[in-house]
Design a protein around this motif. Sequence first.
Motif, PDB file in Angstrom:
ATOM      1  N   GLU A   1       0.830  -1.215   0.000  1.00 43.40           N
ATOM      2  CA  GLU A   1       0.000   0.000   0.000  1.00 43.40           C
ATOM      3  C   GLU A   1       0.863   1.263   0.000  1.00 43.40           C
ATOM      4  N   THR A   2       2.051   1.195   0.592  1.00 40.91           N
ATOM      5  CA  THR A   2       2.954   2.345   0.555  1.00 40.91           C
ATOM      6  C   THR A   2       3.485   2.549  -0.860  1.00 40.91           C
ATOM      7  N   LEU A   3       3.889   1.479  -1.514  1.00 40.71           N
ATOM      8  CA  LEU A   3       4.360   1.580  -2.898  1.00 40.71           C
ATOM      9  C   LEU A   3       3.272   2.136  -3.798  1.00 40.71           C
ATOM     10  N   ALA A   4       2.035   1.665  -3.615  1.00 38.79           N
ATOM     11  CA  ALA A   4       0.924   2.147  -4.443  1.00 38.79           C
ATOM     12  C   ALA A   4       0.687   3.636  -4.215  1.00 38.79           C
ATOM     13  N   ALA A   5       0.756   4.073  -2.957  1.00 43.35           N
ATOM     14  CA  ALA A   5       0.552   5.492  -2.649  1.00 43.35           C
ATOM     15  C   ALA A   5       1.667   6.340  -3.251  1.00 43.35           C
ATOM     16  N   CYS A   6       2.901   5.837  -3.200  1.00 45.08           N
ATOM     17  CA  CYS A   6       4.022   6.558  -3.803  1.00 45.08           C
ATOM     18  C   CYS A   6       3.837   6.681  -5.317  1.00 45.08           C
ATOM     19  N   ARG A   7       3.364   5.616  -5.927  1.00 42.92           N
ATOM     20  CA  ARG A   7       3.155   5.628  -7.380  1.00 42.92           C
ATOM     21  C   ARG A   7       2.074   6.643  -7.770  1.00 42.92           C
ATOM     22  N   ASP A   8       1.087   6.827  -6.896  1.00 40.33           N
ATOM     23  CA  ASP A   8      -0.032   7.717  -7.218  1.00 40.33           C
ATOM     24  C   ASP A   8       0.182   9.156  -6.758  1.00 40.33           C
ATOM     25  N   SER A   9       1.255   9.415  -6.031  1.00 39.85           N
ATOM     26  CA  SER A   9       1.487  10.750  -5.480  1.00 39.85           C
ATOM     27  C   SER A   9       2.185  11.651  -6.497  1.00 39.85           C
ATOM     28  N   HIS A  10       2.241  12.936  -6.167  1.00 38.91           N
ATOM     29  CA  HIS A  10       2.983  13.877  -7.007  1.00 38.91           C
ATOM     30  C   HIS A  10       4.478  13.840  -6.693  1.00 38.91           C
ATOM     31  N   ALA A  11       4.837  13.504  -5.450  1.00 36.54           N
ATOM     32  CA  ALA A  11       6.236  13.423  -5.045  1.00 36.54           C
ATOM     33  C   ALA A  11       6.320  12.598  -3.769  1.00 36.54           C
ATOM     34  N   ILE A  12       7.549  12.189  -3.439  1.00 40.18           N
ATOM     35  CA  ILE A  12       7.788  11.376  -2.247  1.00 40.18           C
ATOM     36  C   ILE A  12       8.824  12.078  -1.386  1.00 40.18           C
ATOM     37  N   LEU A  13       8.512  12.255  -0.109  1.00 36.29           N
ATOM     38  CA  LEU A  13       9.444  12.805   0.866  1.00 36.29           C
ATOM     39  C   LEU A  13       9.803  11.704   1.846  1.00 36.29           C
ATOM     40  N   HIS A  14      11.108  11.459   2.005  1.00 33.37           N
ATOM     41  CA  HIS A  14      11.567  10.328   2.817  1.00 33.37           C
ATOM     42  C   HIS A  14      12.591  10.807   3.836  1.00 33.37           C
ATOM     43  N   GLY A  15      12.458  10.325   5.074  1.00 32.63           N
ATOM     44  CA  GLY A  15      13.390  10.719   6.125  1.00 32.63           C
ATOM     45  C   GLY A  15      14.696   9.965   6.046  1.00 32.63           C
ATOM     46  N   ALA A  16      14.686   8.742   6.514  1.00 34.76           N
ATOM     47  CA  ALA A  16      15.871   7.871   6.463  1.00 34.76           C
ATOM     48  C   ALA A  16      15.404   6.479   6.842  1.00 34.76           C
ATOM     49  N   ALA A  17      16.180   5.466   6.455  1.00 36.28           N
ATOM     50  CA  ALA A  17      15.795   4.098   6.785  1.00 36.28           C
ATOM     51  C   ALA A  17      17.032   3.284   7.142  1.00 36.28           C
ATOM     52  N   GLY A  18      16.841   2.348   8.068  1.00 39.55           N
ATOM     53  CA  GLY A  18      17.922   1.456   8.452  1.00 39.55           C
ATOM     54  C   GLY A  18      18.134   1.438   9.950  1.00 39.55           C
ATOM     55  N   LEU A  19      18.390   0.249  10.494  1.00 40.04           N
ATOM     56  CA  LEU A  19      18.697   0.077  11.916  1.00 40.04           C
ATOM     57  C   LEU A  19      19.818  -0.937  12.054  1.00 40.04           C
ATOM     58  N   PRO A  20      20.703  -0.746  13.023  1.00 38.17           N
ATOM     59  CA  PRO A  20      21.821  -1.685  13.199  1.00 38.17           C
ATOM     60  C   PRO A  20      21.317  -3.105  13.448  1.00 38.17           C
ATOM     61  N   GLY A  21      21.937  -4.056  12.768  1.00 39.93           N
ATOM     62  CA  GLY A  21      21.611  -5.453  12.998  1.00 39.93           C
ATOM     63  C   GLY A  21      20.379  -5.962  12.290  1.00 39.93           C
ATOM     64  N   VAL A  22      19.630  -5.078  11.646  1.00 34.74           N
ATOM     65  CA  VAL A  22      18.431  -5.512  10.921  1.00 34.74           C
ATOM     66  C   VAL A  22      18.853  -5.801   9.479  1.00 34.74           C
ATOM     67  N   THR A  23      19.160  -7.068   9.222  1.00 33.75           N
ATOM     68  CA  THR A  23      19.692  -7.482   7.927  1.00 33.75           C
ATOM     69  C   THR A  23      18.937  -8.704   7.401  1.00 33.75           C
ATOM     70  N   TYR A  24      19.083  -8.948   6.116  1.00 34.55           N
ATOM     71  CA  TYR A  24      18.576 -10.173   5.520  1.00 34.55           C
ATOM     72  C   TYR A  24      19.556 -11.319   5.801  1.00 34.55           C
ATOM     73  N   ASP A  25      19.156 -12.513   5.439  1.00 35.23           N
ATOM     74  CA  ASP A  25      19.991 -13.686   5.690  1.00 35.23           C
ATOM     75  C   ASP A  25      21.336 -13.610   4.982  1.00 35.23           C
TER      76      ASP A  25
END
Length: 362
Positions: A56-80
């Motif tokens: 639903e976030t991707l869909a909202a971004c696709r339908d918006s006029h622009a996207i404002l993003h803060g930052a993403a990522g946390l220590p130790g939160v990784t994929y396998d």
Amino acid sequence: MSYRIATIAGDGIGPEVTEATVRVLDALLGPDVLMFEWLDGGAGHYQKTGEVLPAETLAACRDSHAILHGAAGLPGVTYDDGTEVGNDLHLKLRFGLDLYANVRPIRLLPGVESPLRHHQPGTIDYVIVRENTEGLYASRGAGVVLRDEMASDSLVITRKGTERVARFACELSRRRQGAPRDGKHRVTVCDKANILRSYAFFRRVCDQVSVDFDDIERDYAYVDAMTVHLVKRPDFYDVIVAENLFGDIISDLGAATVGGMGVSPSAELGDRHGLFQGAHGSAPDIAGQDAANPIATLLSGAMMLEWLASGHHDERLSLAAERFRLAIDKVLEAGLHRPREFGGQAGCRVFTEAVLDQLGRT
């Protein structure tokens, strides 16, 4: 006209710098011009739900006029496989929305001291345009690890991808004032064409595109030499265009010469969509302490206004972007509310209030 802004605060200091930027944008334009829709996403959201970017976030971004993003990522939160989850948020948006041009302005702001002691505001002012969907990063999630003995990733450069980012860089140079040293409109191709065929191809395609821009001077630099030039003669540059990985690396070097990542805005642009965020990380070690420097995200908000103004021929937004930048410059120049990373005491809230106060005076 009003504009829908998909807003993802993200992790760490992301919520603080995003809220600061929304406050200033509302003060500039009123609450009815930019309509902010707050959306889920990021490493913290992944920990709760197993999704870094909900559908639903991707869909909202696709339908918006622009996207404002803060930052993403946390220590130790990784994929396998050991790669970071947080990076996947904007990478998924980047590839899903075809945001092929990563735009990183490198500008020495008033009141900020450069580690290059001979340079003052006005002498470092260039833009790095990084191809954003190909290069070595195209291999993310698709590389090969063979029997835990060998690993490989592929460097991907296409004619279409190179043509459009080269054209973007040339058109951007036309809109700028030229390099600080000599006023020339100049596009520098940064590559490793002397060693790898893929980069020789990148340079050749850039050359072919530049034929349509005979008012733009062509220039070239191997990436290893570029790390020297950005320190020794940053005033020579106007627009630099590079492959994904090289552009990523030299953008951070450029940011260091003008004060660091805390004053480094960015835009990721396609033909229809644009994502705007500070180039820094989520800095979870200072999250919630009102210690964040909001300048990079504030300047990204000004870039968002400019991009919307250009795409929708809305002079209100271009004037607001100019006022926004001027207010930040005035606060820094006065020196009364210096962010902590520049030796001052101002946290996110105090610096934002100073910008709002400055806007009230203009």
